[in-house]
Scaffold this motif. Structure first.
Motif, PDB file in Angstrom:
ATOM      1  N   UNK A   1       0.116 130.180  70.215  1.00 41.69           N
ATOM      2  CA  UNK A   1      -1.107 129.054  70.413  1.00 41.69           C
ATOM      3  C   UNK A   1      -1.173 128.378  69.047  1.00 41.69           C
ATOM      4  N   UNK A   2      -1.310 126.853  69.138  1.00 44.69           N
ATOM      5  CA  UNK A   2      -1.885 126.272  68.139  1.00 44.69           C
ATOM      6  C   UNK A   2      -2.888 125.164  68.396  1.00 44.69           C
ATOM      7  N   UNK A   3      -3.992 125.560  67.982  1.00 45.56           N
ATOM      8  CA  UNK A   3      -5.240 124.476  68.155  1.00 45.56           C
ATOM      9  C   UNK A   3      -5.172 123.695  67.217  1.00 45.56           C
ATOM     10  N   UNK A   4      -5.068 122.355  67.503  1.00 38.54           N
ATOM     11  CA  UNK A   4      -4.895 121.345  66.455  1.00 38.54           C
ATOM     12  C   UNK A   4      -6.479 120.960  65.741  1.00 38.54           C
ATOM     13  N   UNK A   5      -7.279 121.544  66.101  1.00 40.45           N
ATOM     14  CA  UNK A   5      -8.661 121.674  65.191  1.00 40.45           C
ATOM     15  C   UNK A   5      -9.370 120.750  65.694  1.00 40.45           C
ATOM     16  N   UNK A   6      -9.496 119.660  66.443  1.00 44.20           N
ATOM     17  CA  UNK A   6     -10.307 118.683  66.993  1.00 44.20           C
ATOM     18  C   UNK A   6     -11.498 119.236  67.756  1.00 44.20           C
TER      19      UNK A   6
ATOM     20  N   UNK B   1      -8.056 127.069  62.035  1.00 40.56           N
ATOM     21  CA  UNK B   1      -8.842 127.404  63.293  1.00 40.56           C
ATOM     22  C   UNK B   1      -7.989 128.313  64.257  1.00 40.56           C
ATOM     23  N   UNK B   2      -6.726 128.643  63.555  1.00 39.79           N
ATOM     24  CA  UNK B   2      -5.778 129.698  64.103  1.00 39.79           C
ATOM     25  C   UNK B   2      -5.275 130.745  62.960  1.00 39.79           C
ATOM     26  N   UNK B   3      -6.280 131.803  63.242  1.00 38.43           N
ATOM     27  CA  UNK B   3      -5.968 133.064  62.315  1.00 38.43           C
ATOM     28  C   UNK B   3      -4.959 133.767  62.497  1.00 38.43           C
ATOM     29  N   UNK B   4      -4.034 133.350  63.537  1.00 36.94           N
ATOM     30  CA  UNK B   4      -2.976 134.183  63.904  1.00 36.94           C
ATOM     31  C   UNK B   4      -1.779 133.514  63.330  1.00 36.94           C
ATOM     32  N   UNK B   5      -1.868 132.315  62.645  1.00 38.82           N
ATOM     33  CA  UNK B   5      -0.758 131.632  61.864  1.00 38.82           C
ATOM     34  C   UNK B   5      -0.869 131.828  60.393  1.00 38.82           C
ATOM     35  N   UNK B   6       0.415 132.183  59.773  1.00 39.73           N
ATOM     36  CA  UNK B   6       0.383 132.900  58.727  1.00 39.73           C
ATOM     37  C   UNK B   6       0.893 131.703  57.340  1.00 39.73           C
ATOM     38  N   UNK B   7       1.630 130.839  57.957  1.00 40.22           N
ATOM     39  CA  UNK B   7       2.073 129.789  57.031  1.00 40.22           C
ATOM     40  C   UNK B   7       2.461 128.618  57.658  1.00 40.22           C
ATOM     41  N   UNK B   8       2.460 127.488  57.342  1.00 39.83           N
ATOM     42  CA  UNK B   8       2.843 126.122  57.506  1.00 39.83           C
ATOM     43  C   UNK B   8       3.405 125.283  56.541  1.00 39.83           C
ATOM     44  N   UNK B   9       4.682 124.674  56.817  1.00 42.51           N
ATOM     45  CA  UNK B   9       5.006 123.689  55.933  1.00 42.51           C
ATOM     46  C   UNK B   9       5.782 122.654  56.601  1.00 42.51           C
ATOM     47  N   UNK B  10       6.026 121.603  56.140  1.00 41.01           N
ATOM     48  CA  UNK B  10       6.929 120.249  56.892  1.00 41.01           C
ATOM     49  C   UNK B  10       7.799 119.730  56.142  1.00 41.01           C
ATOM     50  N   UNK B  11       8.272 120.512  55.117  1.00 40.91           N
ATOM     51  CA  UNK B  11       9.626 119.846  54.527  1.00 40.91           C
ATOM     52  C   UNK B  11      10.875 120.224  55.286  1.00 40.91           C
ATOM     53  N   UNK B  12      11.898 119.527  54.991  1.00 45.28           N
ATOM     54  CA  UNK B  12      13.177 119.895  55.710  1.00 45.28           C
ATOM     55  C   UNK B  12      13.786 120.950  55.036  1.00 45.28           C
TER      56      UNK B  12
ATOM     57  N   UNK C   1       4.976 130.497  60.616  1.00 44.97           N
ATOM     58  CA  UNK C   1       4.820 132.014  60.706  1.00 44.97           C
ATOM     59  C   UNK C   1       3.739 132.393  61.478  1.00 44.97           C
ATOM     60  N   UNK C   2       3.844 133.070  62.820  1.00 38.03           N
ATOM     61  CA  UNK C   2       2.601 133.388  63.490  1.00 38.03           C
ATOM     62  C   UNK C   2       2.888 134.254  64.359  1.00 38.03           C
ATOM     63  N   UNK C   3       1.504 134.948  64.454  1.00 36.92           N
ATOM     64  CA  UNK C   3       1.547 136.188  65.495  1.00 36.92           C
ATOM     65  C   UNK C   3       1.557 135.759  67.079  1.00 36.92           C
ATOM     66  N   UNK C   4       2.280 136.432  67.542  1.00 36.74           N
ATOM     67  CA  UNK C   4       2.087 135.957  69.379  1.00 36.74           C
ATOM     68  C   UNK C   4       0.875 136.961  69.906  1.00 36.74           C
ATOM     69  N   UNK C   5      -0.315 136.643  70.315  1.00 35.32           N
ATOM     70  CA  UNK C   5      -1.091 137.749  70.492  1.00 35.32           C
ATOM     71  C   UNK C   5      -1.630 137.692  72.026  1.00 35.32           C
TER      72      UNK C   5
END
Length: 541
Positions: free
Chosen positions: A382-387, A483-494, A440-444
């Motif tokens: 799950x990824x809540x976009x925050x709004x 807002x997504x504590x199970x998400x560990x890492x985020x990056x948008x390079x190629x 990188x995320x945990x599936x809860x």
């Protein structure tokens, strides 16, 4: 209908289905695989230019077998989609050797490349030794192909000390160069996994977009017909860096949406489409599937039957890893207009279809591998976009939950990952493409409760080129990490992801490039995450 577990690949088909080929003769398929050899193919053709312009590839590795692929195409961008080839079969010879100089050839044979399958070759080579490196090449007339390297899988259940593979997805040609594949080809890999969007159906501007390489005017047209899909593959596969990655290791592949069209689901096309009716869309899907088969190292069991194509299957690597390759497009229910629609919780909605869901859970329950991999297309965690959680967080217009991911099929996600937990599957790991982001995320078990059980780990790989250069992080990522504590890492390079695993540890290196809109960019490791045997979840190294 029977399910077989043949050397680690899951196959489910009947003989009747194999021969219902949707416009392709039985002989054309068997000639292209080498299952039969008696025909009237042209044995001594001459070519004005290199017929192996699209390179070579191998795939679907088993302990005793691989598929060797090439396509004869002296003019791969020819508007008629035939690659500059005549409308007759052509004899293609192949050799497999222990050494790169072919002093010790262990297998050789020939196939007929037929016009019905765009003069593609899918030589299914058997009788190889498990866990061995081999070299292969093709010959048509007096012309020789480049030499490729492949590797068979270890024997089923055999002890395996380590495995190194890379995974990638999303390679819009007009968005940038495939430099990531050049760096991938320089690594010592046992396997490459491709998770979809091998091509994009979109028309390409005459100046080649971000590449600045001129293309013929007819590329401005969106791919809908078989000949147009073939020319799109001809352009994409002409890239030397992509060819280099295909030539160094066997690939296992599955498709996502852009191999057909953006955002299709089951029998439902996207809303703004040149093929709006179901008959038009299914005809288009049949053409897209056929071109996909023609250009990837797939076995004859994946040959499309009109608009249907069996792509979910599994591969085992000794006692260390088992890969369950999914198809989350062909059997899913329609995409919702709003990711927060309560219908996403409907237990009748499915992303995989009932048969594939049973196949997956039964197969994972039977696995004896240390690491059990779901290789698939769209984001699972799950990824809540925050709004919704905090309207003051900047999120660049993204709202709520996603529409084209497992969030919109929540009951399907709960059934599958709850079923994996109930069956006590060892170390489940999900590999994902599609999103043009590293994650990188945990599936809860329950995303409303951060302390609930972690059922699996998810590694989302960014795109090879789609989306252009990218950046380290954007406002969506900044909001999402909060807002997504199970998400560990985020990056948008190629880039791409390289994974190294043994019995006790899985290490993932997220390889990124500073840009893809100009060639020859260097590669670096943006982050490394580690998973420990018996401990769900990934942590930074």
């Amino acid at each position: 209908m029977t399910t077989q577990r043949n050397g680690g690949v899951g196959v489910r088909f009947g003989r009747r289905r194999l021969f219902q080929l949707g416009g392709v003769s039985t002989a054309a398929v068997l000639l292209g695989t080498g299952a039969i050899t008696t025909d009237r193919s042209y044995a001594a053709p001459t070519f004005g230019t290199d017929p192996f312009s699209l390179g070579v590839a191998s795939g679907d590795p088993l302990p005793d077998s691989v598929v060797l692929w090439t396509r004869l195409a002296p003019d791969p961008l020819a508007e008629d989609g035939h690659g500059g080839m005549p409308s007759r079969p052509v004899r293609v010879h192949w050799e497999v050797a222990d050494d790169e100089n072919f002093r010790h050839v262990v297998r050789r044979g020939s196939v007929a490349a037929t016009p019905e399958l765009a003069h593609s070759v899918h030589a299914e080579v058997h009788g190889l030794r498990p866990g061995r490196e081999y070299f292969y090449r093709f010959r048509a007339g007096r012309e020789h192909s480049p030499v490729g390297r492949t590797k068979t899988a270890p024997a089923f259940g055999a002890p395996l000390s380590s495995l190194t593979f890379a995974f990638a997805s999303c390679q819009a040609w007009h968005d940038g160069f495939y430099t990531g594949y050049r760096h991938m080809a320089a690594e010592d890999l046992d396997l490459i996994v491709h998770l979809g969007d091998y091509i994009y159906e979109y028309g390409i501007p005459a100046d080649g977009g971000n590449r600045g390489i001129a293309v013929p005017d007819y590329f401005a047209e969106e791919a809908v017909s078989l000949k147009r899909y073939r020319t799109q593959y001809g352009l994409y596969k002409s890239d030397p860096d992509l060819q280099a990655a295909h030539a160094v290791a066997p690939w296992i592949v599955t498709l996502d949406d852009h191999e057909v069209e953006n955002g299709w689901a089951g029998d439902v096309p996207e809303k703004d489409t040149p093929t709006p009716t179901q008959p038009e869309f299914l005809e288009r899907r049949a053409s897209a599937f056929r071109a996909y088969y023609e250009h990837l190292p797939l076995r004859s069991t994946a040959l499309p039957t009109g608009p249907d194509m069996r792509l979910y299957r599994w591969f085992t690597y000794g006692d260390l890893a088992e890969f369950s390759l999914l198809d989350t497009r062909q059997y899913r229910d329609p995409i919702l207009d709003d990711g927060d629609d309560p219908a996403r919780l409907d237990p009748e909605r499915t992303l995989t279809g009932d048969e594939q869901e049973r196949w997956l859970l039964d197969g994972m329950a039977a696995s004896r591998a240390r690491w059990n991999v779901l290789a698939q297309q769209v984001r699972v965690a799950q990824f809540d976009h925050g709004s919704e959680t905090d309207p003051d967080l900047p999120h660049d217009g993204w709202e709520g939950l996603g529409r084209d991911c497992w969030d919109a099929y929540a009951a399907s996600r709960d059934r599958i990952f709850g079923g994996i937990a109930e069956r006590g599957v060892s170390n489940p790991v999900v590999l994902t493409g599609d999103w043009h982001r590293n994650l990188v995320a945990d599936i809860k078990a329950d995303y409303a409760d951060p302390d609930s059980a972690t059922l699996a780990s998810e590694l989302v790989g960014t795109s090879i080129s789609s989306g252009g250069d990218g950046q380290d992080i954007d406002n969506l990522g900044r909001a999402g990490l909060i807002v997504n504590p199970h998400v560990k890492f985020y990056n948008i390079q190629r880039g791409y992801v390289t994974c190294r695993l043994d019995a006790e540890q899985w290490i993932s290196d997220f390889k990124v490039l500073p840009q893809v809109t100009t060639p020859d960019a260097p590669v670096s490791t943006r982050a490394t995450y580690v998973m420990e045997n018996g401990r769900p979840g990934a942590e930074p190294a």
